[in-house]
Motif scaffolding. Structure first.
Motif, PDB file in Angstrom:
ATOM      1  N   VAL A 193       0.841  -1.193   0.000  1.00  0.00           N
ATOM      2  CA  VAL A 193       0.000   0.000   0.000  1.00  0.00           C
ATOM      3  C   VAL A 193       0.878   1.246   0.000  1.00  0.00           C
ATOM      4  N   VAL A 194       0.349   2.306  -0.576  1.00  0.00           N
ATOM      5  CA  VAL A 194       0.953   3.635  -0.472  1.00  0.00           C
ATOM      6  C   VAL A 194      -0.100   4.526   0.168  1.00  0.00           C
ATOM      7  N   LEU A 195       0.181   4.986   1.375  1.00  0.00           N
ATOM      8  CA  LEU A 195      -0.765   5.795   2.137  1.00  0.00           C
ATOM      9  C   LEU A 195      -0.348   7.252   2.015  1.00  0.00           C
ATOM     10  N   VAL A 196      -1.241   8.080   1.481  1.00  0.00           N
ATOM     11  CA  VAL A 196      -0.916   9.480   1.195  1.00  0.00           C
ATOM     12  C   VAL A 196      -1.741  10.388   2.120  1.00  0.00           C
ATOM     13  N   ASP A 197      -1.082  10.962   3.090  1.00  0.00           N
ATOM     14  CA  ASP A 197      -1.692  11.887   4.045  1.00  0.00           C
ATOM     15  C   ASP A 197      -2.964  11.301   4.661  1.00  0.00           C
ATOM     16  N   GLY A 198      -2.851  10.081   5.091  1.00  0.00           N
ATOM     17  CA  GLY A 198      -3.971   9.409   5.727  1.00  0.00           C
ATOM     18  C   GLY A 198      -3.577   7.995   6.113  1.00  0.00           C
ATOM     19  N   GLY A 204       4.052  -1.193   3.246  1.00  0.00           N
ATOM     20  CA  GLY A 204       4.062  -0.142   2.236  1.00  0.00           C
ATOM     21  C   GLY A 204       4.808   1.077   2.720  1.00  0.00           C
ATOM     22  N   GLU A 205       4.244   2.261   2.439  1.00  0.00           N
ATOM     23  CA  GLU A 205       4.904   3.507   2.799  1.00  0.00           C
ATOM     24  C   GLU A 205       3.847   4.567   3.093  1.00  0.00           C
ATOM     25  N   LEU A 206       4.143   5.419   4.074  1.00  0.00           N
ATOM     26  CA  LEU A 206       3.300   6.554   4.415  1.00  0.00           C
ATOM     27  C   LEU A 206       3.981   7.830   3.951  1.00  0.00           C
ATOM     28  N   MET A 261       6.584  -0.139   7.267  1.00  0.00           N
ATOM     29  CA  MET A 261       5.804   1.052   6.957  1.00  0.00           C
ATOM     30  C   MET A 261       6.654   2.301   7.221  1.00  0.00           C
ATOM     31  N   PRO A 262       7.702   2.513   6.418  1.00  0.00           N
ATOM     32  CA  PRO A 262       8.476   3.745   6.571  1.00  0.00           C
ATOM     33  C   PRO A 262       7.617   4.954   6.210  1.00  0.00           C
ATOM     34  N   ALA A 279       6.762   7.783  -7.395  1.00  0.00           N
ATOM     35  CA  ALA A 279       7.966   7.030  -7.055  1.00  0.00           C
ATOM     36  C   ALA A 279       7.668   5.982  -5.985  1.00  0.00           C
ATOM     37  N   ALA A 280       6.828   6.347  -5.006  1.00  0.00           N
ATOM     38  CA  ALA A 280       6.455   5.385  -3.969  1.00  0.00           C
ATOM     39  C   ALA A 280       5.644   4.243  -4.561  1.00  0.00           C
ATOM     40  N   VAL A 281       4.783   4.542  -5.535  1.00  0.00           N
ATOM     41  CA  VAL A 281       4.000   3.470  -6.189  1.00  0.00           C
ATOM     42  C   VAL A 281       4.942   2.536  -6.950  1.00  0.00           C
ATOM     43  N   ARG A 282       5.898   3.101  -7.657  1.00  0.00           N
ATOM     44  CA  ARG A 282       6.851   2.245  -8.380  1.00  0.00           C
ATOM     45  C   ARG A 282       7.636   1.356  -7.403  1.00  0.00           C
ATOM     46  N   ASP A 283       8.021   1.907  -6.262  1.00  0.00           N
ATOM     47  CA  ASP A 283       8.703   1.100  -5.248  1.00  0.00           C
ATOM     48  C   ASP A 283       7.802  -0.022  -4.746  1.00  0.00           C
TER      49      ASP A 283
END
Length: 296
Positions: free
Chosen positions: A123-128, A231-233, A263-264, A287-291
């Motif tokens: 997952v890529v969590l964007v401001d949430g 994923g990443e926040l 979850m960095p 870039a986070a999605v590609r990672d």
């Protein structure tokens, strides 16, 4: 077909409980990504991300109770969005996909990954996606208004013309400075009705139910800390009205005690809650999605 930004999108619908879910699809030969929008937003919040991810097969639903999915009935709540997202994968014949979630959509993404880690391995969590339990006895409706008050107020407004509606958004301190085709397409998708009674498509009961889950549902608040959620926040430097106090800051993120191995997190400088999805900051999200795709 829908034109938003430079990427050409296709509109499709998917059978879900109670009807059909509207989905915007930016076709690509690459791996699938599903993007989940915020509480009063719609699928075109991710048009700029589609531009930034050429070749990626990107799907963004209008979540139940919004835009093209406004007619879908309740029950609402984040669990319903998770079920709809799984139904989207099943309809497409996909075993798994990377999830991107913005704002409320990030909570949906974390909950989906917690419940279905085999379907949503990254997952890529964007401001949430990271919440904090309210104090006992807190009025959830009052808290929701305090957090997203201006967005809630818009749901009860009417506009005499499309031009008046666009002028309203051009004056928005977080969106106006970033005005362009992406923002225009995003805000226009939410407009429904006939002049002089144009209004937001968002169903207030859906917004209330979803907001209550984001702010107070124990499973939702715990989801990002579940070991299977990876994923990443990414968090914005500024808030919903471009104010200095953002939804997250270093102290709040540290208090969340996320496992940096799975979850960095990182702050995207020079962004607010909305502009993080528009150029130039959207390149960081891409870039986070590609990672995530590389790690899935």
């Amino acid at each position: 077909m829908t034109t938003s930004g430079s990427a050409l999108a296709r509109d499709l619908t998917v059978p879900v409980h109670g009807g059909r879910l509207a989905v915007t699809h930016w076709p690509g030969e690459g791996p699938p990504v599903v993007a989940l929008h915020g509480i009063t937003a719609n699928s075109l919040a991710f048009a700029a991300l589609a531009d930034a991810l050429p070749g990626v097969d990107l799907y963004a639903p209008d979540l139940r109770g919004r835009a093209g999915s406004a007619e879908l009935p309740g029950p609402y709540g984040l669990g319903a969005h998770v079920d709809d997202t799984v139904a989207l994968l099943d309809h497409l014949g996909l075993e798994r996909a990377v999830l991107v979630g913005h704002s409320m959509g990030a909570f949906v993404a974390a909950l989906a990954a917690a419940r279905h880690p085999d379907r949503f391995p990254r997952v890529v969590l964007v401001d949430g996606g990271v919440g904090f339990p309210p104090s006992e006895g807190t009025d959830i409706d009052a808290l929701l208004k305090a957090v997203i008050g201006p967005a809630m107020d818009r749901l009860s407004m009417t506009f005499g013309s499309a031009e008046e509606y666009l002028e309203f958004f051009r004056a928005h301190p977080a969106l106006g400075p970033h005005w362009g085709p992406h923002v225009t397409g995003y805000v226009t998708r939410d407009l429904t009705g006939r002049a002089p009674e144009l209004r937001s498509s968002c169903v207030l009961d859906a917004v209330r139910a979803d907001g209550a889950d984001v702010l107070g549902d124990a499973e939702t608040l715990a989801a990002v800390r579940r070991p299977q959620v990876r994923g990443e926040l990414l968090w914005a430097e500024r808030g919903l009205l471009d104010e200095p106090q953002a939804l997250y800051d270093a102290e709040r993120v540290a208090a969340a005690a996320l496992d940096p191995a799975r979850m960095p997190d990182r702050r995207i400088d020079g962004t607010n809650h909305y502009s993080i999805l528009f150029p130039p900051a959207v390149e960081e999200v891409a870039a986070a999605v590609r990672d995530a795709l590389a790690g899935g």
